[in-house]
Design a protein around this motif. Sequence first.
Motif, PDB file in Angstrom:
ATOM      1  N   ALA A   3     107.955  41.061  13.515  1.00  0.00           N
ATOM      2  CA  ALA A   3     107.393  40.991  14.857  1.00  0.00           C
ATOM      3  C   ALA A   3     107.525  39.551  15.330  1.00  0.00           C
ATOM      4  O   ALA A   3     107.159  38.617  14.613  1.00  0.00           O
ATOM      5  N   TYR A   4     108.049  39.391  16.526  1.00  0.00           N
ATOM      6  CA  TYR A   4     108.257  38.079  17.131  1.00  0.00           C
ATOM      7  C   TYR A   4     107.144  37.852  18.144  1.00  0.00           C
ATOM      8  O   TYR A   4     106.948  38.672  19.043  1.00  0.00           O
ATOM      9  N   VAL A  12     106.683  40.149  21.363  1.00  0.00           N
ATOM     10  CA  VAL A  12     107.721  40.209  22.390  1.00  0.00           C
ATOM     11  C   VAL A  12     108.963  40.935  21.902  1.00  0.00           C
ATOM     12  O   VAL A  12     109.841  41.262  22.701  1.00  0.00           O
ATOM     13  N   HIS A  13     109.046  41.179  20.603  1.00  0.00           N
ATOM     14  CA  HIS A  13     110.208  41.866  20.055  1.00  0.00           C
ATOM     15  C   HIS A  13     109.893  42.330  18.633  1.00  0.00           C
ATOM     16  O   HIS A  13     109.136  41.670  17.922  1.00  0.00           O
ATOM     17  N   LEU A  14     110.471  43.454  18.237  1.00  0.00           N
ATOM     18  CA  LEU A  14     110.399  43.949  16.857  1.00  0.00           C
ATOM     19  C   LEU A  14     111.814  44.151  16.352  1.00  0.00           C
ATOM     20  O   LEU A  14     112.683  44.609  17.092  1.00  0.00           O
ATOM     21  N   SER A  15     112.044  43.802  15.093  1.00  0.00           N
ATOM     22  CA  SER A  15     113.339  44.105  14.485  1.00  0.00           C
ATOM     23  C   SER A  15     113.110  44.704  13.113  1.00  0.00           C
ATOM     24  O   SER A  15     112.139  44.397  12.436  1.00  0.00           O
ATOM     25  N   CYS A  40     110.008  32.134  20.565  1.00  0.00           N
ATOM     26  CA  CYS A  40     108.826  32.619  19.853  1.00  0.00           C
ATOM     27  C   CYS A  40     108.035  31.482  19.220  1.00  0.00           C
ATOM     28  O   CYS A  40     108.598  30.489  18.773  1.00  0.00           O
ATOM     29  N   ALA A  41     106.747  31.693  19.184  1.00  0.00           N
ATOM     30  CA  ALA A  41     105.849  30.729  18.556  1.00  0.00           C
ATOM     31  C   ALA A  41     105.478  31.147  17.139  1.00  0.00           C
ATOM     32  O   ALA A  41     104.955  30.342  16.375  1.00  0.00           O
ATOM     33  N   GLY A  42     105.747  32.393  16.776  1.00  0.00           N
ATOM     34  CA  GLY A  42     105.388  32.852  15.440  1.00  0.00           C
ATOM     35  C   GLY A  42     106.101  34.133  15.067  1.00  0.00           C
ATOM     36  O   GLY A  42     106.697  34.805  15.909  1.00  0.00           O
ATOM     37  N   LEU A  43     106.034  34.437  13.788  1.00  0.00           N
ATOM     38  CA  LEU A  43     106.642  35.644  13.238  1.00  0.00           C
ATOM     39  C   LEU A  43     105.633  36.340  12.336  1.00  0.00           C
ATOM     40  O   LEU A  43     104.862  35.676  11.634  1.00  0.00           O
ATOM     41  N   LEU A  44     105.667  37.654  12.332  1.00  0.00           N
ATOM     42  CA  LEU A  44     104.933  38.453  11.355  1.00  0.00           C
ATOM     43  C   LEU A  44     105.958  39.293  10.623  1.00  0.00           C
ATOM     44  O   LEU A  44     106.803  39.940  11.248  1.00  0.00           O
TER      45      LEU A  44
END
Length: 72
Positions: A3-4, A12-15, A40-44
């Motif tokens: 998750a972005y 804002v986006h999923l991959s 993006c400011a972060g990733l999950l």
Amino acid sequence: MVAYLDRDASCVHLSRHDDDVTGDNWPLSSILLKAARRDCAGLLVAHNHPSGDATPSPADRTATHHLANAAD
């Protein structure tokens, strides 16, 4: 799954990455390029544990460490 997140922690986006993404095989450049393109400011990052035991494996820790260092 990745998750972005924007600066408000909104997704804002999923991959999805179906390859073997354990240890050193994470698609780091692809993940970081998508993050940069979306400012993006972060990733999950999440993945399944078919055994039902969600304890991070050594490969999980290594992959997370590599992604965090690359993102930094």
